[in-house]
Write an enzyme that holds these catalytic residues in place. Structure first.
Site, mmCIF file in Angstrom:
data_model
loop_
_atom_site.group_PDB
_atom_site.id
_atom_site.type_symbol
_atom_site.label_atom_id
_atom_site.label_comp_id
_atom_site.label_asym_id
_atom_site.label_seq_id
_atom_site.Cartn_x
_atom_site.Cartn_y
_atom_site.Cartn_z
ATOM 1 N N GLU A 201 -5.127 0.728 2.790
ATOM 2 C CA GLU A 201 -4.777 -0.221 3.849
ATOM 3 C C GLU A 201 -4.880 0.422 5.229
ATOM 4 O O GLU A 201 -5.287 -0.225 6.200
ATOM 5 C CB GLU A 201 -3.352 -0.751 3.623
ATOM 6 C CG GLU A 201 -3.032 -2.019 4.396
ATOM 7 C CD GLU A 201 -2.525 -1.779 5.806
ATOM 8 O OE1 GLU A 201 -2.469 -2.730 6.594
ATOM 9 O OE2 GLU A 201 -2.163 -0.614 6.134
ATOM 10 N N GLU A 202 -4.522 1.691 5.324
ATOM 11 C CA GLU A 202 -4.548 2.373 6.615
ATOM 12 C C GLU A 202 -5.936 2.888 6.981
ATOM 13 O O GLU A 202 -6.154 3.349 8.091
ATOM 14 C CB GLU A 202 -3.558 3.551 6.612
ATOM 15 C CG GLU A 202 -2.105 3.177 6.358
ATOM 16 C CD GLU A 202 -1.457 2.433 7.511
ATOM 17 O OE1 GLU A 202 -2.169 2.079 8.481
ATOM 18 O OE2 GLU A 202 -0.237 2.190 7.444
ATOM 19 N N GLU B 280 4.733 -5.751 3.983
ATOM 20 C CA GLU B 280 4.629 -5.003 5.239
ATOM 21 C C GLU B 280 5.892 -5.170 6.089
ATOM 22 O O GLU B 280 6.570 -6.200 6.008
ATOM 23 C CB GLU B 280 3.436 -5.511 6.054
ATOM 24 C CG GLU B 280 2.081 -5.110 5.519
ATOM 25 C CD GLU B 280 1.701 -3.686 5.879
ATOM 26 O OE1 GLU B 280 2.516 -2.968 6.500
ATOM 27 O OE2 GLU B 280 0.575 -3.290 5.525
ATOM 28 N N ASP C 143 -0.830 4.305 0.790
ATOM 29 C CA ASP C 143 -1.454 5.263 1.704
ATOM 30 C C ASP C 143 -0.747 5.227 3.049
ATOM 31 O O ASP C 143 -0.149 4.217 3.441
ATOM 32 C CB ASP C 143 -2.946 4.989 1.857
ATOM 33 C CG ASP C 143 -3.263 3.630 2.466
ATOM 34 O OD1 ASP C 143 -2.623 2.640 2.063
ATOM 35 O OD2 ASP C 143 -4.152 3.553 3.343
ATOM 36 N N HIS D 61 0.831 -1.203 0.000
ATOM 37 C CA HIS D 61 0.000 0.000 0.000
ATOM 38 C C HIS D 61 0.866 1.253 0.000
ATOM 39 O O HIS D 61 1.970 1.270 0.550
ATOM 40 C CB HIS D 61 -0.953 0.020 1.210
ATOM 41 C CG HIS D 61 -0.286 0.103 2.551
ATOM 42 N ND1 HIS D 61 -0.035 1.305 3.179
ATOM 43 C CD2 HIS D 61 0.174 -0.858 3.388
ATOM 44 C CE1 HIS D 61 0.551 1.061 4.359
ATOM 45 N NE2 HIS D 61 0.686 -0.228 4.506
#
Length: 381
Positions: free
Chosen positions: A136-137, A165, A72, A70
């Site tokens: 994702e966040e 991640e 974001d 991700h």
């Protein structure tokens, strides 16, 4: 040989202010880069959320390696508390600073750079898919899930997937994730009868009932752990009455708890257990108790085998460490990918993620790219 600079790409991505749900230019930058390297790209935007799908090679190839990540990021918080511009991507003494430096623009940059160089120098007999989300966040309702829905519609398929991640607690290479605990939030509303605190017999105070139920639930041992998971945990995170008066018994109060659970449970089984406790206490006290549960994700495990061995071997070759196979930590988008194909996670040391002055050693970005490059080479060899 092609050499895409993953550290420079990380810095370029940091300069994109992609605070959830803003795209901030990060996916535009990646789409341009990947398209130029021969990847077929598609924007998979849904409900105002930006996502990018990129594939090199034949659609639906039986051997397709996937990366997921991700772009974001969480808000910067108090910008004045930062020693640098949160979106300036400043490098000092070999450390790159900025929001998303660790979580996880460095991971996206490393796997994008590794994939570009790999297909340019040694085109594999197979395909590589990159799924990169901007959600994702946030609520994660229209991010990786939208990408996976798109893949089903387009007959796209990953054989295996690696989520980039941050996974290492302290040292590069010490841990990878082969599963994640489930997570749910439970919201309780207690409704009694308001009254004067000098005449409690004329009221039905919901506050002691709330305290009793929260104590009852938090003292319960959910389990002792399973083969690949630690024991499940339950934490009461808030209890509120909103009552400023000392001479009034409130009519209503609320409480919230969070459960991180292993594969001995499901969101449904834990909800049923809590509802049983609620019904019994409501019947005993006469206080109405309403329960609402939101399951963020179920627990899952990718059993140790080909994929975890592949990643572990590459990590050991590049770092000298054999990564622990772990299921610790919070949730990640791997909880969605696991319905599509076997998935593991490996990335950087995550000590500064979401913090003021989030940072990453530049050497770790290059090391991560080298690990991802080796994984691709070993997978397709």
């Amino acid at each position: 040989m092609t050499s895409t600079d993953a550290a420079k790409l990380t810095a370029d991505l940091i300069r994109c202010p992609s605070v959830t749900p803003e795209e901030g230019g990060a996916l535009v930058l990646l789409e341009d880069l990947l398209s130029g390297a021969g990847f077929t790209c598609a924007r998979v935007d849904r409900n105002g959320i930006s996502n990018l799908f990129a594939r090199w090679g034949e659609r639906g190839h039986a051997k397709t390696f996937g990366f997921n990540g991700h772009t974001d990021v969480v808000p910067v918080g108090d910008a004045a508390a930062w020693s640098v511009d949160p979106f300036g991507a400043q490098e000092k003494d070999g450390i790159l600073y900025g929001r998303g430096a660790t979580d996880m623009k460095s991971g996206v940059a490393a796997f994008a750079a590794a994939a570009i160089d790999f297909v340019s120098d040694t085109p594999p007999d197979g395909s590589i898919v990159l799924t990169i989300t901007g959600d994702e966040e946030g609520d994660a309702l229209d991010g990786t899930t939208a990408l996976l829905d798109y893949m089903v519609e387009q007959n796209e398929q990953m054989s295996v997937c690696l989520v980039g991640e941050p996974t290492c607690p302290n040292e590069m290479g010490e841990m990878m994730k082969i599963g994640r605990r489930g997570s749910l939030n439970a919201f309780f509303k207690f409704t009694g009868v308001q009254g004067h605190s000098a005449y409690p017999h004329r009221a039905n105070n919901p506050v002691p009932v709330m305290a009793r139920l929260m104590d009852q639930l938090s003292r319960h041992t959910l389990d002792e752990g399973t083969d690949h998971f630690d024991a499940s945990t339950l934490a009461v995170v808030t209890m509120d009455t909103g009552n400023p008066a000392t001479n009034v018994i409130p009519a209503e109060c609320r409480a919230t708890l969070n459960i991180r659970f292993n594969d001995a449970h499901s969101g449904a089984s834990l909800t049923d257990w809590m509802q049983t406790q609620v019904d019994a206490l409501a019947a005993e006290t006469g206080v109405q108790i309403d329960l609402q549960v939101k399951v963020s994700g179920e627990s899952f495990i990718t059993p140790p085998g080909m994929l975890s061995d592949l990643v572990a071997a590459a990590v050991e070759a590049e770092t000298g460490r054999t990564p622990e196979l772990s299921t610790s930590g919070g949730t990640s988008d791997a909880r969605f990918v696991q319905h599509h194909c076997p998935v593991v996670e490996f990335g950087l040391v995550g000590k500064t993620m979401h913090q003021v002055d989030e940072q990453v050693p530049v050497t770790q970005i290059h090391q991560l790219k080298a690990i991802y490059s080796r994984i691709l080479s070993d997978y397709f060899s």
